[in-house]
Design an enzyme around this catalytic site. Structure first.
Site, PDB file in Angstrom:
ATOM      1  N   ASN A  70       1.121  -1.265   0.442  1.00  0.00           N
ATOM      2  CA  ASN A  70       0.043   0.079  -0.115  1.00  0.00           C
ATOM      3  C   ASN A  70       0.824   1.468  -0.472  1.00  0.00           C
ATOM      4  OD1 ASN A  70      -2.799   1.723   0.262  1.00  0.00           O
ATOM      5  ND2 ASN A  70      -0.962   2.330   2.440  1.00  0.00           N
TER       6      ASN A  70
ATOM      7  N   GLN B 155       0.754  13.334 -13.576  1.00  0.00           N
ATOM      8  CA  GLN B 155       0.802  12.607 -12.867  1.00  0.00           C
ATOM      9  C   GLN B 155       1.784  11.640 -13.753  1.00  0.00           C
ATOM     10  OE1 GLN B 155      -1.622  11.669 -10.600  1.00  0.00           O
ATOM     11  NE2 GLN B 155      -1.633  12.003  -8.676  1.00  0.00           N
TER      12      GLN B 155
ATOM     13  N   TYR C  22       3.487   8.440 -11.218  1.00  0.00           N
ATOM     14  CA  TYR C  22       2.761   8.286 -10.083  1.00  0.00           C
ATOM     15  C   TYR C  22       1.714   7.688 -11.029  1.00  0.00           C
ATOM     16  CZ  TYR C  22      -1.023   7.405  -6.954  1.00  0.00           C
ATOM     17  OH  TYR C  22      -1.996   7.027  -5.679  1.00  0.00           O
TER      18      TYR C  22
ATOM     19  N   LYS D 189       1.967   4.124 -10.389  1.00  0.00           N
ATOM     20  CA  LYS D 189       0.802   2.468 -10.607  1.00  0.00           C
ATOM     21  C   LYS D 189       0.185   1.543 -11.892  1.00  0.00           C
ATOM     22  CE  LYS D 189      -0.293   3.761  -6.406  1.00  0.00           C
ATOM     23  NZ  LYS D 189      -0.602   3.263  -5.805  1.00  0.00           N
TER      24      LYS D 189
ATOM     25  N   ILE E 109     -10.546   8.341  -2.640  1.00  0.00           N
ATOM     26  CA  ILE E 109     -11.000   7.897  -1.176  1.00  0.00           C
ATOM     27  C   ILE E 109     -11.230   8.887  -0.419  1.00  0.00           C
ATOM     28  CG2 ILE E 109     -10.951   6.908   0.600  1.00  0.00           C
ATOM     29  CD1 ILE E 109     -11.458   5.412  -2.253  1.00  0.00           C
TER      30      ILE E 109
END
Length: 240
Positions: free
Chosen positions: A82, A144, A147, A151, A180
């Site tokens: 995570n 991004q 990132y 991912k 989230i």
């Protein structure tokens, strides 16, 4: 005997919710953290969950950290990758260090933890690895490239390693959360957050507990027929 689980970045946000959910299932949970010892101690005081400090992007540190966990708590059967960082910028303003740090931790951490635990899972004939990807690794996101690439790499890593583990009772899956309701998202300005929520068909942000429930299933005995999958948990924001 209770199965031992490591949750990287497991003391806050989505990681904290995962750590608590696995503990509730009777797992022996060790929450990894990167640097803030005071906050980690506060987490342990609050939850009763042990912590372990090591840099997931440092291969030797991970091998040593996992070995210490196994010696104290028993062999590791469950890993939830995570831990992650962001270093956002458009490409022409992004430094190599910004690119490299995100790749080192977000994607390299998955390799390092798997390298430290997968062989033992394979030998024992049981294991569960869950990698936390992102909607932005599926759909891309302006500013991004580091990132999103990391991912997206997690999703490919998951499918490849799942093929190696399947016949040995080791499942490897990913969850790709959307937006989230964590401290990171809470820091977004209200006007921007309103625009984000407007693009989510269910009309709200996700909750960390919802991601944790997905992890609980994938790491359970009942999840043994699911491997190589990426479960999108994004409120319908990105469907494919």
């Amino acid at each position: 005997m209770a199965r031992v689980a490591i949750v990287t970045g497991g003391t806050r946000g989505i990681g904290k919710a995962i750590s608590l959910a696995l503990k509730a299932q009777g797992r022996v949970v060790i929450a990894n953290y990167g640097g803030n010892a005071a906050k980690a101690q506060a987490f342990t005081d609050e939850t009763g969950i042990a912590t372990a400090q090591f840099d997931v992007g440092d291969h030797e540190a991970v091998l040593a950290g996992v070995a210490a966990i196994a010696e104290k708590f028993g062999t590791v059967d469950i890993v939830v990758n995570n831990a992650g960082v962001t270093r956002d910028a458009v490409l022409h303003r992004m430094s190599f260090d910004d690119w490299n740090e995100v790749m080192r931790i977000n994607l390299g951490g998955c390799f390092n933890l798997a390298k430290a635990t997968f062989p033992g899972m394979r030998e024992r004939g049981w294991g569960r690895i869950v990698n936390i990807g992102s909607i932005n690794g599926q759909a891309g996101q302006y500013g991004q490239v580091n990132y999103a690439a990391a991912k997206s790499g997690i999703h490919g890593f998951t499918k490849a390693l799942a093929q190696e583990g399947a016949k040995f009772g080791v499942t490897v899956n990913a969850i790709a959360p959307g937006y989230i309701d964590t401290d990171m998202v809470a820091a977004v300005s209200a006007p921007v957050l309103e625009k984000i929520v407007a693009k989510i068909p269910v009309g709200r942000l996700g909750q960390a507990d919802e991601i944790a429930r997905g992890v609980v299933f994938l790491t359970s005995e009942d999840g043994g027929f699911v491997t190589g999958s990426t479960i999108s948990m994004n409120g319908g924001q990105h469907m494919y």
